[in-house]
Design a protein around this motif. Structure first.
Motif, mmCIF file in Angstrom:
data_model
loop_
_atom_site.group_PDB
_atom_site.id
_atom_site.type_symbol
_atom_site.label_atom_id
_atom_site.label_comp_id
_atom_site.label_asym_id
_atom_site.label_seq_id
_atom_site.Cartn_x
_atom_site.Cartn_y
_atom_site.Cartn_z
ATOM 1 N N GLY A 36 18.981 47.990 46.416
ATOM 2 C CA GLY A 36 18.489 48.784 45.300
ATOM 3 C C GLY A 36 19.209 50.098 45.072
ATOM 4 N N ILE A 37 20.287 50.336 45.833
ATOM 5 C CA ILE A 37 21.073 51.555 45.654
ATOM 6 C C ILE A 37 22.468 51.152 45.178
ATOM 7 C CG2 ILE A 37 19.726 52.658 47.466
ATOM 8 C CD1 ILE A 37 22.188 52.553 49.280
ATOM 9 N N LEU A 38 23.346 52.131 44.983
ATOM 10 C CA LEU A 38 24.710 51.809 44.568
ATOM 11 C C LEU A 38 25.616 51.696 45.783
ATOM 12 C CD1 LEU A 38 26.681 51.366 42.177
ATOM 13 C CD2 LEU A 38 27.238 53.803 42.364
ATOM 14 N N GLY A 39 26.171 50.525 46.010
ATOM 15 C CA GLY A 39 27.137 50.333 47.078
ATOM 16 C C GLY A 39 28.540 50.637 46.601
ATOM 17 N N LEU A 40 29.339 51.237 47.478
ATOM 18 C CA LEU A 40 30.736 51.544 47.156
ATOM 19 C C LEU A 40 31.673 50.962 48.203
ATOM 20 C CD1 LEU A 40 30.665 55.333 46.121
ATOM 21 C CD2 LEU A 40 30.648 53.338 44.606
ATOM 22 N N ILE A 41 32.722 50.326 47.742
ATOM 23 C CA ILE A 41 33.819 49.902 48.611
ATOM 24 C C ILE A 41 34.770 51.080 48.762
ATOM 25 C CG2 ILE A 41 35.809 48.359 48.821
ATOM 26 C CD1 ILE A 41 34.214 46.302 47.167
ATOM 27 N N GLY A 42 35.173 51.384 49.988
ATOM 28 C CA GLY A 42 36.093 52.493 50.232
ATOM 29 C C GLY A 42 37.539 52.047 50.162
ATOM 30 N N ALA A 43 38.196 52.310 49.033
ATOM 31 C CA ALA A 43 39.569 51.846 48.840
ATOM 32 C C ALA A 43 40.582 52.636 49.662
ATOM 33 C CB ALA A 43 39.946 51.931 47.358
ATOM 34 N N GLY A 44 40.179 53.792 50.178
ATOM 35 C CA GLY A 44 41.123 54.669 50.867
ATOM 36 C C GLY A 44 41.769 54.077 52.093
ATOM 37 N N SER A 45 41.154 53.055 52.693
ATOM 38 C CA SER A 45 41.742 52.433 53.885
ATOM 39 C C SER A 45 42.236 51.019 53.603
ATOM 40 C CB SER A 45 40.703 52.408 55.013
ATOM 41 O OG SER A 45 39.467 51.873 54.553
ATOM 42 N N MET A 46 42.472 50.702 52.333
ATOM 43 C CA MET A 46 42.846 49.327 51.976
ATOM 44 C C MET A 46 44.150 49.268 51.194
ATOM 45 S SD MET A 46 39.141 47.853 50.727
ATOM 46 C CE MET A 46 37.695 47.968 51.806
ATOM 47 N N TYR A 47 45.013 48.332 51.579
ATOM 48 C CA TYR A 47 46.150 48.009 50.733
ATOM 49 C C TYR A 47 45.610 47.344 49.467
ATOM 50 C CZ TYR A 47 49.252 48.879 54.703
ATOM 51 O OH TYR A 47 49.932 49.480 55.733
ATOM 52 N N PRO A 48 46.361 47.389 48.368
ATOM 53 C CA PRO A 48 45.847 46.858 47.107
ATOM 54 C C PRO A 48 45.274 45.444 47.187
ATOM 55 C CG PRO A 48 47.832 48.110 46.684
ATOM 56 C CD PRO A 48 47.670 48.069 48.179
ATOM 57 N N GLU A 49 45.985 44.533 47.827
ATOM 58 C CA GLU A 49 45.483 43.154 47.861
ATOM 59 C C GLU A 49 44.270 43.004 48.775
ATOM 60 O OE1 GLU A 49 46.076 40.643 45.854
ATOM 61 O OE2 GLU A 49 47.331 42.087 44.798
ATOM 62 N N VAL A 50 44.177 43.861 49.775
ATOM 63 C CA VAL A 50 42.978 43.862 50.612
ATOM 64 C C VAL A 50 41.786 44.331 49.793
ATOM 65 C CG1 VAL A 50 41.871 44.881 52.645
ATOM 66 C CG2 VAL A 50 44.285 44.199 52.743
ATOM 67 N N LEU A 51 41.995 45.361 48.971
ATOM 68 C CA LEU A 51 40.933 45.832 48.083
ATOM 69 C C LEU A 51 40.493 44.714 47.147
ATOM 70 C CD1 LEU A 51 39.137 47.984 46.785
ATOM 71 C CD2 LEU A 51 41.093 48.650 45.368
ATOM 72 N N ARG A 52 41.438 43.985 46.575
ATOM 73 C CA ARG A 52 41.091 42.884 45.681
ATOM 74 C C ARG A 52 40.191 41.869 46.391
ATOM 75 N NH1 ARG A 52 43.368 40.978 41.008
ATOM 76 N NH2 ARG A 52 45.356 42.080 41.294
#
Length: 313
Positions: A36-52
């Motif tokens: 019920g809250i807003l979840g965020l993925i932390g892109a700061g530790s991810m290469y672009p394709e890992v983020l995808r």
């Protein structure tokens, strides 16, 4: 509980799970959103394709809104933003950079933009850039710290006094009482980081999670202001940093000590000696590792109980 933040993100409670490096993968973000809250993925530790990959897995794990936190100091920022658009992410939190650079570009593509700041000066710059909301983060926090060391208790009312757009408080918030306190001070919602590090779904190493649970008052310290201010657990790496400071080290010497992958080594791989262990002061109030759903339930129950107590003062 409907207010500006719940309406902006289409969520149940005005709480954001912070997009922390090496802690906030798709499991944490989807569990947060499902609670019920807003979840965020932390892109700061991810290469672009890992983020995808994390975005795609998050979409399969939740049908609720979620977003991506993007520190803007990374060289492959265009590729990261393109992936966010390609994958249909509708909420982006930006940090560590000028909000003017990406806000309009993202909004033109139907994306809500929130910027993380540590001072009223940068809050107003973010508002001028056209962001949809601001996260104001106090000195107590683990990351995104300001060099002025303004505490959350002071920062929120100062920012609220001048800001016209929705305000999210961060830094030292892990309980329902803290959530209520910052909202009384003028925040429309809160961002919670450290409490979710010690969650079952966090991608942090189990050894790091246990260090967070074991932390006591005074076990963390804000440092590395010359690079990017962070609050660290006082382990050997932290002591090595302090020894360099005692020798009046240059920025280049600090960078050499920090090297590459130091945060990954500590928080993700569990090297508690040589790793960088980022966590907020509020770790001293975190005593267990729980599923995200239980953490959110605890926060909201305490929030409602605290409201009743305040009403009776």
């Amino acid at each position: 509980m409907a207010n500006k933040i719940t309406k902006l993100f289409n969520i149940k409670y005005p709480i954001v799970q912070a997009g922390m490096v090496w802690n906030s993968g798709w499991r944490l973000a989807s569990a947060a959103s499902n609670s019920g809250i807003l979840g965020l993925i932390g892109a700061g530790s991810m290469y672009p394709e890992v983020l995808r990959e994390h975005i795609q897995k998050c979409k399969k794990a939740t049908d609720k809104p979620f977003g991506v936190n993007v520190p803007m100091l990374y060289p492959n920022i265009q590729e990261i933003m393109d992936i966010i658009v390609d994958e249909g992410v509708k909420i982006v939190f930006t940090s560590a950079g000028n909000p003017k650079t990406w806000t309009s570009w993202l909004q033109e593509r139907g994306i809500i933009v929130v910027h993380v700041v540590s001072s009223v000066k940068f809050a107003l710059k973010a508002q001028e850039a056209g962001v949809d909301a601001v996260v104001a983060e106090g000195f107590e926090a683990g990351g995104h710290n300001g060099r002025d060391e303004t505490t959350t208790l002071t920062l929120i009312p100062i920012v609220k006094e001048q800001l016209k757009i929705p305000l999210i408080a961060a830094g030292g918030i892990a309980t329902g009482r803290a959530m209520l306190a910052t909202m009384i001070l003028g925040a429309d919602g809160v961002q919670v980081g450290s409490r979710f590090v010690a969650s079952a779904e966090s991608s942090a190493n189990q050894a790091f999670k246990q260090v967070v649970v074991d932390a006591k008052e005074g076990d963390t310290q804000l440092t590395l202001k010359e690079l990017a201010p962070v609050r660290l657990i006082k382990n050997k790496f932290y002591q090595d940093v302090q020894e360099l400071y005692a020798k009046a080290a240059s920025v280049d010497e600090l960078k050499a000590l920090l090297g590459r992958g130091r945060a990954k080594k500590g928080m993700f791989e569990g090297d508690l000696v040589e790793g960088e262990l980022e966590i907020g002061q509020v770790a001293a109030l975190i005593h267990d590792i729980k599923p995200v759903a239980e953490i959110v339930d605890d926060i909201m129950k305490e929030f409602e109980e605290a409201k009743k107590q305040v009403a009776n003062l």
